[in-house]
Design a protein around this motif. Sequence first.
Motif, PDB file in Angstrom:
ATOM      1  N   ASP A 141      90.008  43.357  61.543  1.00  0.00           N
ATOM      2  CA  ASP A 141      90.750  44.605  61.381  1.00  0.00           C
ATOM      3  C   ASP A 141      90.821  44.936  59.896  1.00  0.00           C
ATOM      4  OD1 ASP A 141      91.229  44.838  64.113  1.00  0.00           O
ATOM      5  OD2 ASP A 141      93.055  43.630  63.982  1.00  0.00           O
ATOM      6  N   VAL A 142      90.514  46.185  59.565  1.00  0.00           N
ATOM      7  CA  VAL A 142      90.478  46.635  58.179  1.00  0.00           C
ATOM      8  C   VAL A 142      91.065  48.038  58.084  1.00  0.00           C
ATOM      9  CG1 VAL A 142      88.432  45.240  57.631  1.00  0.00           C
ATOM     10  CG2 VAL A 142      88.145  47.602  58.402  1.00  0.00           C
ATOM     11  N   VAL A 143      91.263  48.485  56.855  1.00  0.00           N
ATOM     12  CA  VAL A 143      91.640  49.871  56.569  1.00  0.00           C
ATOM     13  C   VAL A 143      90.537  50.440  55.694  1.00  0.00           C
ATOM     14  CG1 VAL A 143      93.326  51.377  55.473  1.00  0.00           C
ATOM     15  CG2 VAL A 143      94.101  49.355  56.730  1.00  0.00           C
ATOM     16  N   VAL A 144      90.040  51.618  56.048  1.00  0.00           N
ATOM     17  CA  VAL A 144      88.902  52.201  55.336  1.00  0.00           C
ATOM     18  C   VAL A 144      89.214  53.593  54.817  1.00  0.00           C
ATOM     19  CG1 VAL A 144      87.165  50.877  56.610  1.00  0.00           C
ATOM     20  CG2 VAL A 144      87.880  53.099  57.468  1.00  0.00           C
ATOM     21  N   ASP A 145      88.441  53.973  53.827  1.00  0.00           N
ATOM     22  CA  ASP A 145      88.437  55.337  53.292  1.00  0.00           C
ATOM     23  C   ASP A 145      86.963  55.712  53.173  1.00  0.00           C
ATOM     24  OD1 ASP A 145      88.712  57.737  52.002  1.00  0.00           O
ATOM     25  OD2 ASP A 145      89.784  56.934  50.262  1.00  0.00           O
ATOM     26  N   LEU A 146      86.463  56.492  54.127  1.00  0.00           N
ATOM     27  CA  LEU A 146      85.037  56.803  54.212  1.00  0.00           C
ATOM     28  C   LEU A 146      84.788  58.292  54.004  1.00  0.00           C
ATOM     29  CD1 LEU A 146      84.244  54.712  57.415  1.00  0.00           C
ATOM     30  CD2 LEU A 146      83.900  54.026  55.029  1.00  0.00           C
ATOM     31  N   LYS A 147      83.651  58.592  53.407  1.00  0.00           N
ATOM     32  CA  LYS A 147      83.240  59.979  53.181  1.00  0.00           C
ATOM     33  C   LYS A 147      81.747  60.110  53.469  1.00  0.00           C
ATOM     34  CE  LYS A 147      86.607  60.805  49.495  1.00  0.00           C
ATOM     35  NZ  LYS A 147      87.424  59.654  49.733  1.00  0.00           N
ATOM     36  N   SER A 148      81.362  61.281  53.945  1.00  0.00           N
ATOM     37  CA  SER A 148      79.934  61.559  54.127  1.00  0.00           C
ATOM     38  C   SER A 148      79.599  62.860  53.422  1.00  0.00           C
ATOM     39  CB  SER A 148      79.567  61.659  55.611  1.00  0.00           C
ATOM     40  OG  SER A 148      80.127  62.824  56.174  1.00  0.00           O
ATOM     41  N   LYS A 149      78.361  62.981  53.034  1.00  0.00           N
ATOM     42  CA  LYS A 149      77.889  64.243  52.467  1.00  0.00           C
ATOM     43  C   LYS A 149      76.418  64.390  52.809  1.00  0.00           C
ATOM     44  CE  LYS A 149      76.866  62.424  47.880  1.00  0.00           C
ATOM     45  NZ  LYS A 149      77.081  62.585  46.461  1.00  0.00           N
ATOM     46  N   THR A 150      75.976  65.617  52.802  1.00  0.00           N
ATOM     47  CA  THR A 150      74.570  65.913  53.047  1.00  0.00           C
ATOM     48  C   THR A 150      73.980  66.433  51.742  1.00  0.00           C
ATOM     49  OG1 THR A 150      75.054  66.476  55.340  1.00  0.00           O
ATOM     50  CG2 THR A 150      72.950  67.245  54.458  1.00  0.00           C
ATOM     51  N   PRO A 151      73.108  65.651  51.127  1.00  0.00           N
ATOM     52  CA  PRO A 151      72.545  66.099  49.848  1.00  0.00           C
ATOM     53  C   PRO A 151      71.678  67.331  50.020  1.00  0.00           C
ATOM     54  CG  PRO A 151      71.570  64.008  50.545  1.00  0.00           C
ATOM     55  CD  PRO A 151      72.596  64.375  51.557  1.00  0.00           C
ATOM     56  N   ARG A 152      71.774  68.198  49.033  1.00  0.00           N
ATOM     57  CA  ARG A 152      70.951  69.411  49.019  1.00  0.00           C
ATOM     58  C   ARG A 152      70.286  69.508  47.657  1.00  0.00           C
ATOM     59  NH1 ARG A 152      75.095  70.480  52.398  1.00  0.00           N
ATOM     60  NH2 ARG A 152      74.745  71.791  54.194  1.00  0.00           N
ATOM     61  N   SER A 153      69.078  69.985  47.655  1.00  0.00           N
ATOM     62  CA  SER A 153      68.373  70.185  46.384  1.00  0.00           C
ATOM     63  C   SER A 153      67.435  71.378  46.525  1.00  0.00           C
ATOM     64  CB  SER A 153      67.590  68.923  46.004  1.00  0.00           C
ATOM     65  OG  SER A 153      66.628  68.630  46.992  1.00  0.00           O
ATOM     66  N   LEU A 154      66.900  71.800  45.410  1.00  0.00           N
ATOM     67  CA  LEU A 154      65.923  72.880  45.405  1.00  0.00           C
ATOM     68  C   LEU A 154      64.537  72.309  45.196  1.00  0.00           C
ATOM     69  CD1 LEU A 154      67.700  75.604  43.247  1.00  0.00           C
ATOM     70  CD2 LEU A 154      67.328  75.632  45.711  1.00  0.00           C
ATOM     71  N   VAL A 155      63.599  72.792  45.976  1.00  0.00           N
ATOM     72  CA  VAL A 155      62.200  72.395  45.834  1.00  0.00           C
ATOM     73  C   VAL A 155      61.446  73.598  45.287  1.00  0.00           C
ATOM     74  CG1 VAL A 155      60.131  71.680  47.052  1.00  0.00           C
ATOM     75  CG2 VAL A 155      62.352  70.731  47.710  1.00  0.00           C
ATOM     76  N   ASN A 156      60.800  73.388  44.168  1.00  0.00           N
ATOM     77  CA  ASN A 156      60.013  74.468  43.560  1.00  0.00           C
ATOM     78  C   ASN A 156      58.633  74.532  44.201  1.00  0.00           C
ATOM     79  OD1 ASN A 156      62.006  75.189  41.658  1.00  0.00           O
ATOM     80  ND2 ASN A 156      61.452  73.418  40.422  1.00  0.00           N
TER      81      ASN A 156
ATOM     82  N   THR B 200      67.697  70.404  52.689  1.00  0.00           N
ATOM     83  CA  THR B 200      68.839  69.581  53.077  1.00  0.00           C
ATOM     84  C   THR B 200      68.325  68.210  53.489  1.00  0.00           C
ATOM     85  OG1 THR B 200      70.020  71.518  53.852  1.00  0.00           O
ATOM     86  CG2 THR B 200      70.779  69.396  54.664  1.00  0.00           C
ATOM     87  N   GLY B 201      68.955  67.165  52.932  1.00  0.00           N
ATOM     88  CA  GLY B 201      68.559  65.794  53.253  1.00  0.00           C
ATOM     89  C   GLY B 201      69.379  65.228  54.398  1.00  0.00           C
ATOM     90  N   SER B 202      69.157  63.959  54.679  1.00  0.00           N
ATOM     91  CA  SER B 202      69.922  63.263  55.714  1.00  0.00           C
ATOM     92  C   SER B 202      71.309  62.928  55.180  1.00  0.00           C
ATOM     93  CB  SER B 202      69.211  61.967  56.106  1.00  0.00           C
ATOM     94  OG  SER B 202      67.945  62.259  56.646  1.00  0.00           O
ATOM     95  N   PRO B 203      72.311  62.887  56.058  1.00  0.00           N
ATOM     96  CA  PRO B 203      73.661  62.563  55.597  1.00  0.00           C
ATOM     97  C   PRO B 203      73.714  61.156  54.998  1.00  0.00           C
ATOM     98  CG  PRO B 203      73.690  63.260  57.903  1.00  0.00           C
ATOM     99  CD  PRO B 203      72.269  63.134  57.487  1.00  0.00           C
ATOM    100  N   VAL B 204      74.496  61.001  53.946  1.00  0.00           N
ATOM    101  CA  VAL B 204      74.769  59.692  53.363  1.00  0.00           C
ATOM    102  C   VAL B 204      76.273  59.473  53.452  1.00  0.00           C
ATOM    103  CG1 VAL B 204      72.761  59.650  51.841  1.00  0.00           C
ATOM    104  CG2 VAL B 204      74.874  60.666  51.032  1.00  0.00           C
ATOM    105  N   TRP B 205      76.681  58.215  53.633  1.00  0.00           N
ATOM    106  CA  TRP B 205      78.100  57.957  53.772  1.00  0.00           C
ATOM    107  C   TRP B 205      78.460  56.569  53.282  1.00  0.00           C
ATOM    108  CZ3 TRP B 205      80.008  54.381  57.494  1.00  0.00           C
ATOM    109  CH2 TRP B 205      79.067  53.907  58.400  1.00  0.00           C
ATOM    110  N   GLY B 206      79.719  56.410  52.988  1.00  0.00           N
ATOM    111  CA  GLY B 206      80.233  55.133  52.514  1.00  0.00           C
ATOM    112  C   GLY B 206      81.662  55.313  52.044  1.00  0.00           C
ATOM    113  N   GLY B 207      82.159  54.311  51.331  1.00  0.00           N
ATOM    114  CA  GLY B 207      83.524  54.380  50.831  1.00  0.00           C
ATOM    115  C   GLY B 207      84.060  53.012  50.507  1.00  0.00           C
ATOM    116  N   THR B 208      85.320  52.791  50.864  1.00  0.00           N
ATOM    117  CA  THR B 208      85.971  51.523  50.555  1.00  0.00           C
ATOM    118  C   THR B 208      86.604  50.930  51.799  1.00  0.00           C
ATOM    119  OG1 THR B 208      88.017  52.651  49.938  1.00  0.00           O
ATOM    120  CG2 THR B 208      86.440  52.170  48.166  1.00  0.00           C
ATOM    121  N   LEU B 209      86.857  49.630  51.724  1.00  0.00           N
ATOM    122  CA  LEU B 209      87.407  48.868  52.832  1.00  0.00           C
ATOM    123  C   LEU B 209      88.428  47.895  52.257  1.00  0.00           C
ATOM    124  CD1 LEU B 209      85.241  47.032  55.433  1.00  0.00           C
ATOM    125  CD2 LEU B 209      86.795  45.741  54.019  1.00  0.00           C
ATOM    126  N   GLU B 210      89.550  47.718  52.946  1.00  0.00           N
ATOM    127  CA  GLU B 210      90.566  46.772  52.510  1.00  0.00           C
ATOM    128  C   GLU B 210      90.895  45.803  53.633  1.00  0.00           C
ATOM    129  OE1 GLU B 210      94.029  48.577  50.795  1.00  0.00           O
ATOM    130  OE2 GLU B 210      92.822  50.074  49.734  1.00  0.00           O
TER     131      GLU B 210
END
Length: 100
Positions: free
Chosen positions: A18-33, A42-52
């Motif tokens: 059993d843990v306590v977490v603080d997680l966030k996800s984001k979808t990276p975006r960039s410009l292609v010339n 738009t890229g694939s979602p990335v996620w992570g955070g902290t765990l106690e």
Amino acid sequence: MGTYQGDATVIVGDATYDVVVDLKSKTPRSLVNHFAGSSPVTGSPVWGGTLETDDESAAVEMMRGEGVRIRLPDGSEGDITVDGTVGETLDVIGYGAPPF
């Protein structure tokens, strides 16, 4: 971008912690010339955070374990890697789709 803060369970083999977490996800975006200018990509979602956890032996198992997963209270799960220093807040890196 999604977030989850609260209770979770980390699964390492047959053991659960059993843990306590603080997680966030984001979808990276960039410009292609290209020849006609640039286009947003738009890229694939990335996620992570902290765990106690207050259990130092559990923290060691989470950091050493293979096939480590996190389960949220709604039953959704995701693959993770846990890193950090025992006795402190641990870092979580998620793989695949975020479970929140």
